[in-house]
Design an enzyme around this catalytic site. Structure first.
Site, PDB file in Angstrom:
ATOM      1  N   ASP A  23       0.811  -1.221   0.000  1.00 53.10           N
ATOM      2  CA  ASP A  23       0.000   0.000   0.000  1.00 53.10           C
ATOM      3  C   ASP A  23       0.845   1.273   0.000  1.00 53.10           C
ATOM      4  O   ASP A  23       0.379   2.352   0.348  1.00 53.10           O
ATOM      5  CB  ASP A  23      -0.970   0.001   1.192  1.00 53.10           C
ATOM      6  CG  ASP A  23      -0.244  -0.102   2.515  1.00 53.10           C
ATOM      7  OD1 ASP A  23       0.986  -0.336   2.503  1.00 53.10           O
ATOM      8  OD2 ASP A  23      -0.899   0.055   3.562  1.00 53.10           O
ATOM      9  N   HIS A 227      23.376   3.545 -18.884  1.00 51.25           N
ATOM     10  CA  HIS A 227      22.343   3.866 -17.891  1.00 51.25           C
ATOM     11  C   HIS A 227      22.626   3.158 -16.568  1.00 51.25           C
ATOM     12  O   HIS A 227      21.758   2.512 -15.993  1.00 51.25           O
ATOM     13  CB  HIS A 227      20.946   3.520 -18.419  1.00 51.25           C
ATOM     14  CG  HIS A 227      20.499   4.446 -19.499  1.00 51.25           C
ATOM     15  ND1 HIS A 227      19.497   4.152 -20.389  1.00 51.25           N
ATOM     16  CD2 HIS A 227      20.939   5.682 -19.844  1.00 51.25           C
ATOM     17  CE1 HIS A 227      19.355   5.157 -21.238  1.00 51.25           C
ATOM     18  NE2 HIS A 227      20.209   6.098 -20.923  1.00 51.25           N
ATOM     19  N   ASP A 244      25.962  11.822 -13.931  1.00 46.57           N
ATOM     20  CA  ASP A 244      24.902  12.381 -14.776  1.00 46.57           C
ATOM     21  C   ASP A 244      23.712  12.604 -13.854  1.00 46.57           C
ATOM     22  O   ASP A 244      23.054  11.639 -13.448  1.00 46.57           O
ATOM     23  CB  ASP A 244      24.568  11.381 -15.896  1.00 46.57           C
ATOM     24  CG  ASP A 244      23.566  11.929 -16.913  1.00 46.57           C
ATOM     25  OD1 ASP A 244      22.914  12.957 -16.609  1.00 46.57           O
ATOM     26  OD2 ASP A 244      23.420  11.323 -17.991  1.00 46.57           O
ATOM     27  N   ASP A 255      19.839  18.589 -16.929  1.00 49.66           N
ATOM     28  CA  ASP A 255      20.459  17.303 -17.281  1.00 49.66           C
ATOM     29  C   ASP A 255      21.945  17.560 -17.532  1.00 49.66           C
ATOM     30  O   ASP A 255      22.310  18.053 -18.595  1.00 49.66           O
ATOM     31  CB  ASP A 255      19.754  16.756 -18.531  1.00 49.66           C
ATOM     32  CG  ASP A 255      20.262  15.392 -18.947  1.00 49.66           C
ATOM     33  OD1 ASP A 255      21.051  14.792 -18.203  1.00 49.66           O
ATOM     34  OD2 ASP A 255      19.856  14.918 -20.035  1.00 49.66           O
ATOM     35  N   HIS A 334      25.791   6.709 -28.780  1.00 53.34           N
ATOM     36  CA  HIS A 334      24.523   7.448 -28.666  1.00 53.34           C
ATOM     37  C   HIS A 334      24.613   8.739 -29.470  1.00 53.34           C
ATOM     38  O   HIS A 334      25.676   9.083 -29.987  1.00 53.34           O
ATOM     39  CB  HIS A 334      24.185   7.725 -27.194  1.00 53.34           C
ATOM     40  CG  HIS A 334      25.238   8.481 -26.435  1.00 53.34           C
ATOM     41  ND1 HIS A 334      25.471   9.815 -26.616  1.00 53.34           N
ATOM     42  CD2 HIS A 334      26.133   8.071 -25.501  1.00 53.34           C
ATOM     43  CE1 HIS A 334      26.445  10.216 -25.803  1.00 53.34           C
ATOM     44  NE2 HIS A 334      26.875   9.165 -25.121  1.00 53.34           N
ATOM     45  N   HIS A 338      19.424  15.655 -26.912  1.00 50.29           N
ATOM     46  CA  HIS A 338      17.965  15.548 -27.039  1.00 50.29           C
ATOM     47  C   HIS A 338      17.329  16.857 -26.590  1.00 50.29           C
ATOM     48  O   HIS A 338      17.965  17.650 -25.893  1.00 50.29           O
ATOM     49  CB  HIS A 338      17.458  14.383 -26.179  1.00 50.29           C
ATOM     50  CG  HIS A 338      18.023  14.389 -24.775  1.00 50.29           C
ATOM     51  ND1 HIS A 338      17.486  15.142 -23.777  1.00 50.29           N
ATOM     52  CD2 HIS A 338      19.116  13.781 -24.228  1.00 50.29           C
ATOM     53  CE1 HIS A 338      18.191  14.977 -22.659  1.00 50.29           C
ATOM     54  NE2 HIS A 338      19.204  14.163 -22.918  1.00 50.29           N
ATOM     55  N   HIS A 345      13.999  13.691 -21.552  1.00 45.41           N
ATOM     56  CA  HIS A 345      14.038  13.495 -23.005  1.00 45.41           C
ATOM     57  C   HIS A 345      12.737  14.107 -23.500  1.00 45.41           C
ATOM     58  O   HIS A 345      11.705  13.446 -23.567  1.00 45.41           O
ATOM     59  CB  HIS A 345      14.149  12.012 -23.368  1.00 45.41           C
ATOM     60  CG  HIS A 345      15.433  11.410 -22.885  1.00 45.41           C
ATOM     61  ND1 HIS A 345      15.625  10.063 -22.749  1.00 45.41           N
ATOM     62  CD2 HIS A 345      16.616  11.985 -22.506  1.00 45.41           C
ATOM     63  CE1 HIS A 345      16.865   9.840 -22.307  1.00 45.41           C
ATOM     64  NE2 HIS A 345      17.468  10.978 -22.148  1.00 45.41           N
ATOM     65  N   GLU A 368      25.866  16.334 -25.418  1.00 46.22           N
ATOM     66  CA  GLU A 368      26.492  15.375 -24.514  1.00 46.22           C
ATOM     67  C   GLU A 368      27.287  14.274 -25.212  1.00 46.22           C
ATOM     68  O   GLU A 368      26.932  13.100 -25.136  1.00 46.22           O
ATOM     69  CB  GLU A 368      25.425  14.744 -23.621  1.00 46.22           C
ATOM     70  CG  GLU A 368      24.202  14.198 -24.351  1.00 46.22           C
ATOM     71  CD  GLU A 368      23.194  13.544 -23.391  1.00 46.22           C
ATOM     72  OE1 GLU A 368      23.607  12.659 -22.625  1.00 46.22           O
ATOM     73  OE2 GLU A 368      22.011  13.923 -23.432  1.00 46.22           O
ATOM     74  N   TYR A 372      33.267   5.691 -24.603  1.00 52.45           N
ATOM     75  CA  TYR A 372      33.157   4.594 -23.645  1.00 52.45           C
ATOM     76  C   TYR A 372      33.983   3.440 -24.197  1.00 52.45           C
ATOM     77  O   TYR A 372      33.627   2.848 -25.219  1.00 52.45           O
ATOM     78  CB  TYR A 372      31.690   4.176 -23.474  1.00 52.45           C
ATOM     79  CG  TYR A 372      30.782   5.388 -23.319  1.00 52.45           C
ATOM     80  CD1 TYR A 372      30.526   5.929 -22.062  1.00 52.45           C
ATOM     81  CD2 TYR A 372      30.233   6.021 -24.442  1.00 52.45           C
ATOM     82  CE1 TYR A 372      29.740   7.068 -21.921  1.00 52.45           C
ATOM     83  CE2 TYR A 372      29.453   7.160 -24.311  1.00 52.45           C
ATOM     84  CZ  TYR A 372      29.203   7.679 -23.056  1.00 52.45           C
ATOM     85  OH  TYR A 372      28.437   8.799 -22.922  1.00 52.45           O
ATOM     86  N   ARG A 390      31.695  11.262 -20.360  1.00 50.60           N
ATOM     87  CA  ARG A 390      30.650  12.047 -21.034  1.00 50.60           C
ATOM     88  C   ARG A 390      30.674  13.442 -20.434  1.00 50.60           C
ATOM     89  O   ARG A 390      30.909  13.588 -19.233  1.00 50.60           O
ATOM     90  CB  ARG A 390      29.263  11.395 -20.865  1.00 50.60           C
ATOM     91  CG  ARG A 390      28.144  12.170 -21.553  1.00 50.60           C
ATOM     92  CD  ARG A 390      26.836  11.392 -21.707  1.00 50.60           C
ATOM     93  NE  ARG A 390      26.223  11.002 -20.460  1.00 50.60           N
ATOM     94  CZ  ARG A 390      26.214   9.773 -19.962  1.00 50.60           C
ATOM     95  NH1 ARG A 390      26.794   8.785 -20.624  1.00 50.60           N
ATOM     96  NH2 ARG A 390      25.640   9.513 -18.795  1.00 50.60           N
ATOM     97  N   GLU A 392      28.139  16.758 -20.509  1.00 49.99           N
ATOM     98  CA  GLU A 392      26.788  17.143 -20.956  1.00 49.99           C
ATOM     99  C   GLU A 392      26.382  18.494 -20.406  1.00 49.99           C
ATOM    100  O   GLU A 392      26.437  18.728 -19.197  1.00 49.99           O
ATOM    101  CB  GLU A 392      25.774  16.084 -20.483  1.00 49.99           C
ATOM    102  CG  GLU A 392      24.324  16.456 -20.771  1.00 49.99           C
ATOM    103  CD  GLU A 392      23.341  15.350 -20.425  1.00 49.99           C
ATOM    104  OE1 GLU A 392      23.595  14.573 -19.471  1.00 49.99           O
ATOM    105  OE2 GLU A 392      22.295  15.275 -21.102  1.00 49.99           O
TER     106      GLU A 392
HETATM  107  N1  GLY Z   1      20.286  11.640 -18.202  1.00 52.59           N
HETATM  108  C1  GLY Z   1      19.792  11.107 -19.389  1.00 52.59           C
HETATM  109  C2  GLY Z   1      20.464  11.663 -20.548  1.00 52.59           C
HETATM  110  O1  GLY Z   1      21.504  12.249 -20.417  1.00 52.59           O
HETATM  111  O2  GLY Z   1      19.970  11.604 -21.636  1.00 52.59           O
HETATM  112 MN    MN Z   2      22.195  13.195 -18.700  1.00 47.68          MN
HETATM  113 MN    MN Z   3      20.832  13.954 -21.579  1.00 49.18          MN
END
Ligand code: GLY
Ligand code: MN
Ligand code: MN
Length: 426
Positions: A23, A227, A244, A255, A334, A338, A345, A368, A372, A390, A392
């Site tokens: 619950d 991720h 991140d 982000d 990637h 975005h 996103h 970003e 890797y 990365r 970003e």
């Molecule tokens: N934190 C998700 C991305 O960087 O797209």
């Molecule tokens: Mn991110």
């Molecule tokens: Mn991002």
């Protein structure tokens, strides 16, 4: 209202509460589209828009005020609150929706709603229409067209207003403070979750209760898991740490990713790869300008990274061939970024008529790039293996070009090292 047009109707439902276990519920997060239109932060609600309706064009269905519920669960607007504080022209109990909605659909041509997103709403709308059809012999017209509301709404959400940008700047500012703070606190022997705790502590201390997405705190090779969410390992001297993380401010996201050495000093190999990612990020950001196509930034990052990977010996061959054959993808898998807004996103089309769309002022996006190098990548020298990087930032497209909203966290190698060294010295 203008886009829906007279003679038509739009319907959108709130998010629901979700059970975490038995619950206990997950913290409630309103549906972004619903919040964008209503500012109403309760579950069990439905907004209806009927341009030109004499008794009121904007109708909110919600829970009735209940003293007992207020005592146990806290404030909720109730029907009066919906009109008084949320500018609805009219409000009804959500429990009466099935009786009232068919009447509202009467003689409308088009029904706009988020088609195919919420199975329950899809079903309800068809039920209401079926109900209405039964009365068609008495001269009632049944809507003949169901239209996706998202197409219109998401185009609106793509362009941020001054008010929205205020919230995004706040989310960015607080996220920057948190990133900078953990850069100063980081040292070997801490666990990834302890760094996560410091980030969340900073967000909340600054008044932002929620993260925009679960924070990624990835030491060493964990950074190669795009991720990575376990955040459970001990940070080791000599490793890099990729973070991140972004806060949410009244439903608007930041982000940010930064990668820095756990012990405050980059090794030569880390420095070389890091500088390459940073150069790719700068090159991509330079492609942010009204009138330039969205993919230019990505292409710029691919070019810089591929040239650099050849120079450092991780890729072998002609740069143009490597790009054509997408060989960089084994280390950069990637895209450059975005749209960013209420959803991390965020919504909005990336292509129009099958062409990458052109940037326009008021759009916000992330830039970003990353590299890797898997731990078991036998095609490269051992010194590169297990490194994930990365960088970003969040970028607003302005009339002249761009504005980086998250520039307050250091990303130059010497800036990072001196910030971290200063802390060690203190
Ligand atoms: N934190 C998700 C991305 O960087 O797209
Ligand atoms: Mn991110
Ligand atoms: Mn991002």
């Amino acid at each position: 209202m203008q886009q829906i047009g007279q003679g038509n109707i739009a319907i959108i439902a709130s998010a629901s509460n979700h059970i975490r276990n038995r619950d206990v519920e997950f913290p409630f997060r309103q549906d972004s589209d619903f919040y964008y239109l209503t500012g109403f932060n309760e579950a069990d609600s439905l907004a209806v828009f009927i341009p030109g309706r004499e008794q009121g064009e904007y109708i909110l269905f919600c829970r009735e005020f209940d003293q007992k519920k207020a005592l146990w669960e806290g404030a909720h607007a109730g029907l009066e609150g919906a009109t008084e504080h949320y500018e609805a022209d009219d409000s009804f109990p959500i429990d009466d929706m099935d009786e009232i909605l068919p009447g509202m659909l009467e003689n409308k041509s088009k029904v706009f709603y988020p088609m195919g997103r919420d199975g329950e709403l899809d079903h309800q709308i068809l039920e209401w229409i079926t109900h209405l059809r039964k009365q068609s012999r008495s001269g009632v017209n049944v809507p003949g067209e169901l239209v996706s509301l998202e197409h219109f709404l998401h185009e609106m959400r793509l362009f941020k207003s001054v008010e929205e940008l205020k919230l995004m700047r706040k989310a960015a500012e607080v996220s920057c403070i948190a990133h900078k703070r953990v850069m100063q606190q980081c040292k070997p022997g801490l666990y990834e979750y302890q760094i996560e705790a410091e980030i969340v502590h900073e967000f909340m201390s600054e008044g932002l209760r929620y993260v925009a997405y679960p924070s990624i705190v990835a030491g060493g090779k964990n950074a190669c898991v795009l991720h990575y969410l376990d955040n459970k390992d001990k940070l080791k001297k000599g490793d890099l740490l990729l973070i991140d993380a972004g806060a949410e401010c009244d439903h608007y996201a930041a982000d940010i990713t930064r990668t820095f050495p756990v012990s405050g000093k980059f090794s030569l190999a880390q420095k070389q790869l890091y500088q390459l990612v940073l150069d790719a990020q700068y090159a991509a950001i330079e492609q942010i300008k009204p009138g330039l196509a969205w993919n230019k930034a990505h292409d710029a990052s691919v070019k810089v990274l591929t040239i650099g990977l050849v120079e450092l010996g991780l890729l072998k061959g002609r740069v143009s061939t490597l790009i054509k054959n997408e060989k960089y993808k084994q280390f950069y898998m990637h895209r450059i970024g975005h749209w960013l807004g209420m959803d991390v996103h965020d919504v909005g089309d990336y292509k129009l008529d099958n062409e990458w769309r052109l940037l326009e002022s008021g759009m916000v996006l992330t830039i970003e790039p990353g590299l890797y190098i898997p731990e078991d990548c036998e095609s490269v020298d051992v010194k590169w293996r297990g490194i994930g990087i990365r960088i970003e930032d969040d970028v607003l497209v302005t009339k002249q070009g761009y504005e980086v909203l998250t520039g307050a966290v250091p990303k130059e190698i010497d800036e990072i090292e001196s910030l971290m060294q200063a802390t060690y010295a203190a």
